[in-house]
Every structure is written in C-alpha cells, then in structure tokens.
Enzyme design. Structure first.
Site, PDB file in Angstrom:
ATOM      1  N   ASP A 117       0.691  -1.280   0.044  1.00  0.00           N
ATOM      2  CA  ASP A 117       0.069  -0.036  -0.131  1.00  0.00           C
ATOM      3  C   ASP A 117       0.861   1.431  -0.134  1.00  0.00           C
ATOM      4  O   ASP A 117       1.435   1.637   1.218  1.00  0.00           O
ATOM      5  CB  ASP A 117      -0.812  -0.022   1.402  1.00  0.00           C
ATOM      6  CG  ASP A 117      -1.724   1.029   1.381  1.00  0.00           C
ATOM      7  OD1 ASP A 117      -2.147   1.909   0.293  1.00  0.00           O
ATOM      8  OD2 ASP A 117      -2.322   1.480   2.385  1.00  0.00           O
ATOM      9  N   ASP A 330      -1.816   5.890  -5.762  1.00  0.00           N
ATOM     10  CA  ASP A 330      -2.019   4.941  -4.786  1.00  0.00           C
ATOM     11  C   ASP A 330      -2.138   3.840  -5.347  1.00  0.00           C
ATOM     12  O   ASP A 330      -2.931   3.353  -6.207  1.00  0.00           O
ATOM     13  CB  ASP A 330      -3.316   5.233  -3.813  1.00  0.00           C
ATOM     14  CG  ASP A 330      -3.163   4.557  -2.666  1.00  0.00           C
ATOM     15  OD1 ASP A 330      -2.334   3.901  -2.350  1.00  0.00           O
ATOM     16  OD2 ASP A 330      -4.503   4.671  -1.960  1.00  0.00           O
TER      17      ASP A 330
END
Ligand SMILES: *[C@@H]1O[C@H](CO)[C@@H](O)[C@H](O)[C@H]1NC(C)=O
Ligand SMILES: *[C@@H]1O[C@H](CO)[C@@H](O)[C@H](O)[C@H]1NC(C)=O
Ligand SMILES: *[C@@H]1O[C@H](CO)[C@@H](O)[C@H](O)[C@H]1NC(C)=O
Ligand SMILES: *[C@@H]1O[C@H](CO)[C@@H](O)[C@H](O)[C@H]1NC(C)=O
Ligand SMILES: *[C@@H]1O[C@H](CO)[C@@H](O)[C@H](O)[C@H]1NC(C)=O
Ligand SMILES: *[C@@H]1O[C@H](CO)[C@@H](O)[C@H](O)[C@H]1NC(C)=O
Ligand SMILES: *[C@@H]1O[C@H](CO)[C@@H](O)[C@H](O)[C@H]1NC(C)=O
Ligand SMILES: *[C@@H]1O[C@H](CO)[C@@H](O)[C@H](O)[C@H]1NC(C)=O
Length: 456
Positions: A117, A330
C-alpha cells in the site's frame, strides 16, 4: 521526510508495564544489498470469491474506497497514566482490489501475505497470542516468542509512534508503544516491535533485513481478507521503502482480468525501467500533516479523451495551502476518483462518444456512468473508445480504454468516480494496469512507461 510520529494530536494515554525483550540481531545485514542492487517481489491481486462478478467486486471496492477518515491512536505502555494521542492517517482502506506481496518475518522466517500500500506507512502483521480479536489469515500466525530476533521497539526510538508523547522526556524503563491504526472502517492495534524481515520472491534473490520496525497486532477488525497484514510504502519514516533506504521502488500491475499472471514489485536500483517510452514528472511536495504527509502527490494539469482536451479548470487538481485537494497516486485504491469539476467533463466526454444506451449501474457497480450491452453475456466491448491521456507536468500518461472502462454483467462502465468532499483525488490501481511505475523517492519523481507486466 515527514514522520507520522511528528504529528501533533490529542488522545488518551494509558500505561502498562511491558518488559523490553533484548535480543541481539543476527549478522545477516542486507540493507546494503537492497540499496546497491535491489529485490524483486511478486504481487497478486486479492481476487473475489469464485462466482463473485466483476461488478460486485467493483462495488465492494468502492464501498471501501470512500468515506474514510482514519486515525492513529497511540499509547505509551509503561507504568503510570498521562495523556492522549491520535493522528489521522490514510483516507481509504485498501479495498478489495488491493495487491498482495509475500514476505517473511522473524528467525526462522515465517512467510505471510500482506497488502502492498503506497497510501500508508506502517508495516504490520498479526501476532500470537491473539485471543478473540484477530481475523482469520491464510497462513499460520507469527508468534514473537518463537522468533530469536524479535524485540519491542523502545519508546525513544525515532521510529516510535509514541516519541511525541514523551515530549523530550526520557521514557520509563521498558516502555513500548501501543498503536491503533484506523483505516476508515478497518483498524489494527498492537505494540511496535523490531524484527528481521526476509524479502524476495525466489530463494536465489532473497535478502534478510534486521531491525525493521513493525506493528505486532493482537487486535484488528475483520477487513483484511486474504492477507495477514499490510506493508506501507508511503513517504513516512515507518514505510518499508524508508526503512530500507531503498531510494526507489517500482511496480507493474498485470491486467485486472488476468488472474493467472503475477505482478511485480521491485525495491532498490533494479526498480528502474529499461527501454523506451519512459515519462517522468516531479512529485508535488506533500503537506506536513498526517495523513497527507504519507501520500505521493502529482501535478495533473489537464485530461484529454482522444485528441480532445477537456475544459477542466486549470486549478482543479491543485493542492491547497490548507492540505485539501490535490491528486495522489495509490496502489491501495482501486477506482480513480476525480474532483467533481473534472469528473463531470470526463463523464460527458465518454458519454458523447458511446452510442449504446445509458443504464443505471450504480446499484450493482457503484459506478455512475454505465452503458447497456446488447447481450448480458458480452465479453468484449461492442465499440471502442480512444485512449484517455492524463497530462502530468512534463509527462503524459496514456490510458488505453481497458484502463478506464470496465466490462461486466451486461454493462460497460466508466471506472472512475467523483470526489466531492474536498479530499484529494486519487489515481487508483485499475488505471495503472500494464504500466511500469517507478517512485524515485530520492529524485522526487514518478516515472512510467507502458509495459506488458506479465512478461517483466
Ligand atoms: C533511549 O533510552 C535509553 C534508556 O533510557 C537510553 O539508554 C538510550 O540511549 C535512549 N536512546 C535514544 C535514541 O535516545
Ligand atoms: C481501535 O480504534 C477503532 C476505531 O476507533 C475502535 O473501534 C477499536 O475498538 C480500537 N481498538 C482497540 C484495540 O483499541
Ligand atoms: C494486546 O496486547 C496488549 C499488550 O500486551 C494487552 O494490553 C492487550 O490486552 C492485548 N489485547 C488482546 C485483545 O489480546
Ligand atoms: C472475508 O471476510 C468475511 C468476514 O469475515 C467473510 O465473510 C468472507 O467469506 C471473507 N472472504 C474471503 C474471500 O475470504
Ligand atoms: C488462466 O489459466 C487457466 C488455466 O490454466 C486458463 O484456462 C485460462 O485461459 C487462463 N486465462 C488467461 C487470461 O490467460
Ligand atoms: C534494467 O536493467 C538493469 C541492468 O541490466 C537490471 O539490473 C534491471 O533489473 C532491469 N530492470 C527491469 C525492471 O527489468
Ligand atoms: C481549504 O482551502 C480551500 C481553498 O482556499 C477552500 O476552498 C476550502 O474551503 C478550505 N477547506 C478547509 C477545510 O479549510
Ligand atoms: C504544475 O505544473 C504547471 C505546468 O508546468 C506549473 O505551472 C505549476 O507551477 C505546477 N504546480 C506545482 C504545484 O508544481
């Protein structure tokens, strides 16, 4: 590089004495290997259960993508009681379209899958003993008492989330830091530790790195299907990239519908792209407050569909002085969200190019622009659309139609949503398929090139 620990905030500090376990770290030092060469790790997408349609999957991804405010709660675990701390962290929980890497923790090393992440920093996994508050994970749980290399991270470490609670005072002996990181609906809580991690997808290029600060969670919500934790790759000092001093990392995500091939994550100099078509843009400096200090902001100046530039206000994606707005990239968000003024123009442009009837797909997919296919079983789009270009400062990112339209259950939908609450826009991983994307955190640039990720 901003650290989560430097955030100002307020909460309640509860104290309890924990014994610091001092263990000498083994001699296998591999941080230098990563800084000099690199390491290669496979990534697989979290797939829905068999029988779950793409639209159900997307809807679930969106449910988890949105309306998130996250907080970091921290406690000094020591002998008496004092105050409170919490600090916001990422807006969104990684959301069902997340990518999983396998790494190993401890000595002897125990392999486990974790969500990769770029929108958060903390590296964490579940730690035994763990009574009723742990989620089911696909592999046996790590137990620090079975590892010869575990130690509790001292409170006065620069990597301690509790450092600011001490406010310069020396920590009570045996002080450790208890955290509660909240990702919107999901959270994980435990104590900060230090461990040896083993990285690398094949034994031949495995490296062992001692002394990595991580979260040893003994209580978590049930939001982490398919994983045993998370690896933060954000800008903060606790992220894997920062702790390795890797300088750069890259990934290449295979096509969304391709469940057979493995995507890759590369850390260190070998992360650099080879070949042609490489474009680079500078990161926009992040605000210093959490959670924004974790994020990788980009300067998106315009969007085109085909050769037509959309009339989006030039400041639509500007990061405001108060930390609102802007656009981040992201790996842990699936569907791109665009500030409403831009989203509307993209939506209009796509709608004007497609002659199929518009259908309301919001219930099944959560997406706002869907077209009805002639047959509910169509597996190829009935029409084609030109590519969409995201014009970053100095670098055009070309998204072929399969990176912005999604096909399922008789519908063909725009895989983007509108962002209306002042939060940042987010370039999600659906839009990043088959691009080799390099985050050069030293040079402060993002580079990307089209790639057949399944062959890298
Ligand atoms: C942390 O505290 C211990 C014990 O008080 C001390 O020995 C050590 O030098 C301190 N470390 C740092 C980084 O301040
Ligand atoms: C962590 O924070 C979440 C959200 O505030 C809360 O629901 C949960 O109970 C907390 N967990 C622990 C162990 O404190
Ligand atoms: C987690 O560990 C902390 C510190 O040892 C302890 O206070 C807490 O009760 C544990 N929580 C659970 C759910 O086991
Ligand atoms: C994910 O977790 C939920 C809640 O525990 C469970 O019902 C569901 O079956 C899990 N799905 C997968 C694919 O593991
Ligand atoms: C994936 O592998 C399965 C079984 O080997 C095969 O039937 C399927 O066609 C493959 N799918 C793709 C997209 O290559
Ligand atoms: C690019 O080439 C260098 C030198 O041959 C190699 O070390 C590196 O792994 C290559 N990168 C990728 C992503 O293939
Ligand atoms: C932040 O600044 C922008 C632009 O000046 C303004 O429109 C917005 O209302 C501000 N938001 C907050 C939460 O202060
Ligand atoms: C974004 O790029 C534009 C065009 O090059 C430039 O004028 C502007 O200053 C850049 N903004 C930031 C925040 O870097």
């Amino acid at each position: 590089m901003p650290s989560l620990a430097s955030s100002q905030a307020s909460t309640t500090v509860k104290m309890a004495l924990l014994r610091v376990v001092l263990v000498l770290v083994g001699a296998t030092v591999a941080v230098a290997d990563i800084a000099a060469a690199g390491v290669r790790v496979g990534l697989t997408r979290v797939h829905s259960e068999p029988g779950v349609t793409v639209s159900q999957f997307v809807r679930d991804a969106l449910r988890r993508d949105m309306r998130r405010r996250a907080w970091f709660g921290r406690e000094l675990a020591s002998s008496s009681s004092v105050g409170t701390v919490s600090a916001p962290t990422r807006k969104d929980l990684p959301n069902g379209g997340e990518y999983i890497m396998t790494l190993a923790i401890g000595t002897p090393p125990l392999a486990y899958p974790a969500i990769a992440d770029t929108g958060s920093d903390l590296i964490w996994t579940q730690c035994a003993p763990c009574s009723n508050q742990c989620f089911q994970q696909p592999v046996p749980m790590y137990n620090p008492s079975s590892s010869t290399t575990f130690s509790v991270l001292p409170c006065n470490s620069s990597l301690s989330l509790c450092a600011t609670l001490l406010d310069g005072a020396s920590p009570p002996p045996g002080c450790s830091c208890m955290y509660n990181q909240t990702y919107g609906t999901g959270w994980t809580a435990g104590v900060q530790g230090l461990e040896t991690f083993t990285l690398g997808s094949t034994p031949a290029d495995q490296v062992q790195v001692p002394g990595i600060a991580f979260g040893c969670s003994n209580a978590s919500s049930n939001d982490w299907n398919g994983s045993a934790g998370l690896v933060g790759l954000g800008r903060g000092s606790l992220s894997l990239v920062s702790q390795l001093g890797a300088g750069m990392f890259s990934y290449c995500l295979t096509q969304f519908q391709d469940t057979n091939s493995t995507s890759i994550l590369l850390l260190g100099p070998s992360a650099a792209q080879n070949g042609t078509g490489i474009r680079s843009t500078s990161f926009v400096p992040s605000p210093s407050t959490p959670p924004m200090n974790t994020f990788y902001y980009l300067n998106l100046t315009a969007i085109s569909v085909g050769t037509t530039a959309l009339s989006i206000p030039p400041d639509a994606f500007a990061l405001q002085a108060n930390g609102t707005g802007g656009l981040i990239i992201d790996s842990g968000t699936t569907i791109t969200s665009l500030v409403d003024a831009a989203y509307k123009k993209v939506r209009d442009a796509v709608q004007s190019l497609v002659t199929l009837p518009v259908t309301d797909g919001s219930d099944t997919t959560g997406l706002d622009l869907c077209f009805a296919l002639p047959s509910p079983t169509s597996s190829t789009p009935p029409a084609t659309l030109p590519s969409m270009t995201l014009h970053f400062d100095g670098a055009d990112m070309v998204l072929p139609v399969e990176n912005y339209m999604i096909l399922d259950s008789g519908m063909w939908c725009l895989a983007m949503v509108s962002q209306t609450d002042g939060a940042q826009s987010t370039l999600g991983n659906y839009q990043q398929q088959n691009l080799h994307i390099l985050y050069d955190v030293q040079a402060e640039t993002l580079s990307f090139a089209p790639a057949e990720c399944s062959t890298l």
